[in-house]
Design a protein around this motif. Structure first.
Motif, PDB file in Angstrom:
ATOM      1  N   VAL A  13       0.834  -1.199   0.000  1.00  0.00           N
ATOM      2  CA  VAL A  13       0.000   0.000   0.000  1.00  0.00           C
ATOM      3  C   VAL A  13       0.871   1.251   0.000  1.00  0.00           C
ATOM      4  O   VAL A  13       0.621   2.216  -0.742  1.00  0.00           O
ATOM      5  CB  VAL A  13      -0.959  -0.005   1.212  1.00  0.00           C
ATOM      6  CG1 VAL A  13      -1.628   1.363   1.373  1.00  0.00           C
ATOM      7  CG2 VAL A  13      -2.014  -1.086   1.056  1.00  0.00           C
ATOM      8  N   LEU A  14       1.911   1.242   0.841  1.00  0.00           N
ATOM      9  CA  LEU A  14       2.828   2.383   0.900  1.00  0.00           C
ATOM     10  C   LEU A  14       3.513   2.591  -0.453  1.00  0.00           C
ATOM     11  O   LEU A  14       3.654   3.727  -0.927  1.00  0.00           O
ATOM     12  CB  LEU A  14       3.868   2.151   1.992  1.00  0.00           C
ATOM     13  CG  LEU A  14       4.956   3.236   2.143  1.00  0.00           C
ATOM     14  CD1 LEU A  14       4.323   4.580   2.483  1.00  0.00           C
ATOM     15  CD2 LEU A  14       5.957   2.830   3.223  1.00  0.00           C
ATOM     16  N   HIS A  15       3.929   1.495  -1.072  1.00  0.00           N
ATOM     17  CA  HIS A  15       4.595   1.571  -2.377  1.00  0.00           C
ATOM     18  C   HIS A  15       3.653   2.170  -3.426  1.00  0.00           C
ATOM     19  O   HIS A  15       4.046   3.035  -4.224  1.00  0.00           O
ATOM     20  CB  HIS A  15       5.046   0.171  -2.784  1.00  0.00           C
ATOM     21  CG  HIS A  15       5.904   0.143  -4.005  1.00  0.00           C
ATOM     22  ND1 HIS A  15       6.826   1.126  -4.309  1.00  0.00           N
ATOM     23  CD2 HIS A  15       5.984  -0.773  -5.027  1.00  0.00           C
ATOM     24  CE1 HIS A  15       7.433   0.842  -5.439  1.00  0.00           C
ATOM     25  NE2 HIS A  15       6.935  -0.314  -5.910  1.00  0.00           N
ATOM     26  N   VAL A  16       2.404   1.719  -3.413  1.00  0.00           N
ATOM     27  CA  VAL A  16       1.410   2.254  -4.355  1.00  0.00           C
ATOM     28  C   VAL A  16       1.200   3.749  -4.107  1.00  0.00           C
ATOM     29  O   VAL A  16       1.142   4.550  -5.053  1.00  0.00           O
ATOM     30  CB  VAL A  16       0.084   1.477  -4.228  1.00  0.00           C
ATOM     31  CG1 VAL A  16      -1.039   2.219  -4.959  1.00  0.00           C
ATOM     32  CG2 VAL A  16       0.244   0.066  -4.788  1.00  0.00           C
ATOM     33  N   ALA A  17       1.085   4.138  -2.839  1.00  0.00           N
ATOM     34  CA  ALA A  17       0.866   5.546  -2.497  1.00  0.00           C
ATOM     35  C   ALA A  17       2.044   6.408  -2.944  1.00  0.00           C
ATOM     36  O   ALA A  17       1.863   7.529  -3.456  1.00  0.00           O
ATOM     37  CB  ALA A  17       0.635   5.701  -0.997  1.00  0.00           C
ATOM     38  N   GLN A  27      -3.238   5.554 -11.899  1.00  0.00           N
ATOM     39  CA  GLN A  27      -3.608   4.263 -11.321  1.00  0.00           C
ATOM     40  C   GLN A  27      -3.418   3.134 -12.336  1.00  0.00           C
ATOM     41  O   GLN A  27      -3.009   2.021 -11.977  1.00  0.00           O
ATOM     42  CB  GLN A  27      -5.047   4.314 -10.815  1.00  0.00           C
ATOM     43  CG  GLN A  27      -5.235   5.255  -9.632  1.00  0.00           C
ATOM     44  CD  GLN A  27      -6.642   5.214  -9.067  1.00  0.00           C
ATOM     45  OE1 GLN A  27      -7.318   4.193  -9.156  1.00  0.00           O
ATOM     46  NE2 GLN A  27      -7.070   6.326  -8.483  1.00  0.00           N
ATOM     47  N   SER A  28      -3.690   3.384 -13.591  1.00  0.00           N
ATOM     48  CA  SER A  28      -3.512   2.368 -14.625  1.00  0.00           C
ATOM     49  C   SER A  28      -2.050   1.987 -14.776  1.00  0.00           C
ATOM     50  O   SER A  28      -1.701   0.794 -14.907  1.00  0.00           O
ATOM     51  CB  SER A  28      -4.055   2.875 -15.965  1.00  0.00           C
ATOM     52  OG  SER A  28      -5.451   3.068 -15.904  1.00  0.00           O
ATOM     53  N   ARG A  38      -6.683  -2.300 -11.815  1.00  0.00           N
ATOM     54  CA  ARG A  38      -6.848  -0.883 -11.496  1.00  0.00           C
ATOM     55  C   ARG A  38      -7.749  -0.721 -10.280  1.00  0.00           C
ATOM     56  O   ARG A  38      -7.549   0.175  -9.454  1.00  0.00           O
ATOM     57  CB  ARG A  38      -7.436  -0.136 -12.702  1.00  0.00           C
ATOM     58  CG  ARG A  38      -7.458   1.369 -12.547  1.00  0.00           C
ATOM     59  CD  ARG A  38      -8.013   2.040 -13.783  1.00  0.00           C
ATOM     60  NE  ARG A  38      -8.011   3.481 -13.641  1.00  0.00           N
ATOM     61  CZ  ARG A  38      -8.913   4.174 -12.938  1.00  0.00           C
ATOM     62  NH1 ARG A  38      -9.885   3.533 -12.313  1.00  0.00           N
ATOM     63  NH2 ARG A  38      -8.835   5.488 -12.868  1.00  0.00           N
ATOM     64  N   TRP A  39      -8.745  -1.606 -10.135  1.00  0.00           N
ATOM     65  CA  TRP A  39      -9.642  -1.552  -8.972  1.00  0.00           C
ATOM     66  C   TRP A  39      -8.863  -1.786  -7.694  1.00  0.00           C
ATOM     67  O   TRP A  39      -9.088  -1.103  -6.688  1.00  0.00           O
ATOM     68  CB  TRP A  39     -10.726  -2.613  -9.130  1.00  0.00           C
ATOM     69  CG  TRP A  39     -11.708  -2.622  -7.997  1.00  0.00           C
ATOM     70  CD1 TRP A  39     -12.833  -1.868  -7.873  1.00  0.00           C
ATOM     71  CD2 TRP A  39     -11.644  -3.420  -6.804  1.00  0.00           C
ATOM     72  NE1 TRP A  39     -13.487  -2.134  -6.694  1.00  0.00           N
ATOM     73  CE2 TRP A  39     -12.771  -3.097  -6.002  1.00  0.00           C
ATOM     74  CE3 TRP A  39     -10.730  -4.379  -6.337  1.00  0.00           C
ATOM     75  CZ2 TRP A  39     -13.018  -3.677  -4.776  1.00  0.00           C
ATOM     76  CZ3 TRP A  39     -10.975  -4.975  -5.099  1.00  0.00           C
ATOM     77  CH2 TRP A  39     -12.109  -4.622  -4.338  1.00  0.00           C
ATOM     78  N   THR A  40      -7.919  -2.736  -7.707  1.00  0.00           N
ATOM     79  CA  THR A  40      -7.105  -3.027  -6.513  1.00  0.00           C
ATOM     80  C   THR A  40      -6.242  -1.829  -6.140  1.00  0.00           C
ATOM     81  O   THR A  40      -6.108  -1.482  -4.958  1.00  0.00           O
ATOM     82  CB  THR A  40      -6.212  -4.258  -6.765  1.00  0.00           C
ATOM     83  OG1 THR A  40      -7.034  -5.386  -7.049  1.00  0.00           O
ATOM     84  CG2 THR A  40      -5.344  -4.560  -5.544  1.00  0.00           C
TER      85      THR A  40
END
Length: 314
Positions: A13-17, A27-28, A38-40
């Protein structure tokens, strides 16, 4: 094992943020890089916000400091105070102040039909920020005599420009703002055209001007009416502000009766009795002058920046 799974999820989650907020990836793009849907990715970003891992603060550079507006209005009995944050550069501060003043003029209700305007560098910038059609059938009256010298035509034409943009007419004073003698000033005041213009300014629905400091950088010096030595003398005599070419002290009273008798401008008593008077000031060099205008009851509204407001209130 469950703890490890939670930690791994938190790291992801931190990496995505970080990719979304720091690298500004879509996001894509994140989903493609991490082989996720993309939903995840969207759910992870939502989780980051809900858990407090990501804090979003909206702090726009032009957000108005409400406390300063309230304190200025309360202390000086103003109908309105507009304070915008001081910007990193003086020219940027002037720009946002001029824009705020132009917005204020445009939004006034009921809309004024006659506006008295004092020329100057700040009002020239206000004119630049007005949009065509900001008013309809407006009459713009010059409150004090004109410049003798100008390096910026917009300064001399600001009164006309405001009228043009408001689809109206300009009534100017075709005479210097400071004359060589009190007798000559009195004779000009008796002239029918000059008297009519000053009378119209004195009965305007709205007056707008920028208080200036009485120093070598004054527009009165730059326009050729007074010398730097004159300003040094006037300041020593208690001069703290130039208000429509009147040099006044910290209470709003003229500091030099002889100079005031030679000044072709609407009377200060008429300024105090006007239904609405907006003072526009940008930059710390105008803090003292603006404070004098406020203390002297020479405006009902002020548009300024936060540093000036703090200085006046302190």
């Amino acid at each position: 094992m469950a703890r490890r799974s939670r930690d791994e999820h938190l790291i992801q989650v931190l990496h995505v943020a970080e990719m979304y907020y720091f690298e500004q990836m879509t996001q894509s793009a994140i989903a493609d890089r991490l082989s996720l849907s993309r939903w995840t990715v969207g759910r992870m970003l939502e989780s980051a916000r809900e858990s407090g891992l990501v804090h979003i603060t909206i702090d726009p550079p032009l957000a108005r400091p409400h406390r300063l507006e309230v304190e200025l209005a309360s202390r000086f009995g103003l109908a309105k105070a507009v304070v915008v944050p001081t910007q990193a550069r003086p020219e940027s501060t002037l720009d946002v102040i001029a824009s705020a003043a132009a917005d204020r003029l445009t939004m006034l209700r009921p809309a004024p039909s006659v506006i008295g305007v004092s020329w100057g560098r700040t009002l020239a910038q206000v004119a630049r920020h007005l949009h065509p059609g900001w008013a309809h059938d407006i009459t713009v009256v010059q409150t004090n005599g004109g410049v003798a010298i100008t390096r910026n035509d917009l300064v001399g034409r600001s009164v006309v420009r405001i009228a043009e943009l408001g689809r109206g007419r300009a009534i100017t004073l075709q005479a210097p703002t400071i004359l060589g003698s009190a007798e000559l000033c009195s004779m000009l005041r008796a002239d029918a055209a000059v008297a009519r213009t000053l009378q119209m300014a004195s009965h305007a629905d709205l007056l707008i001007y920028s208080p200036g400091p009485p120093d070598a950088g004054s527009v009165l010096v730059g326009s050729g009416h007074l010398s730097a030595d004159d300003m040094t003398r006037l300041r020593a005599a208690g001069g703290r502000a130039d208000v429509m070419s009147h040099v006044v002290d910290s209470t709003g009273a003229p500091v030099d009766p002889d100079l005031d008798a030679r000044t072709l401008s609407m009377d200060l008593d008429a300024v105090r009795s006007a239904p609405r008077v907006i003072a526009v000031a940008a930059g710390m060099e105008k803090a003292e002058a603006t404070g004098a205008a406020l203390a002297g009851g020479l405006c009902t509204e002020v548009v300024t920046d936060s540093e000036v407001a703090e200085a006046i209130l302190s």
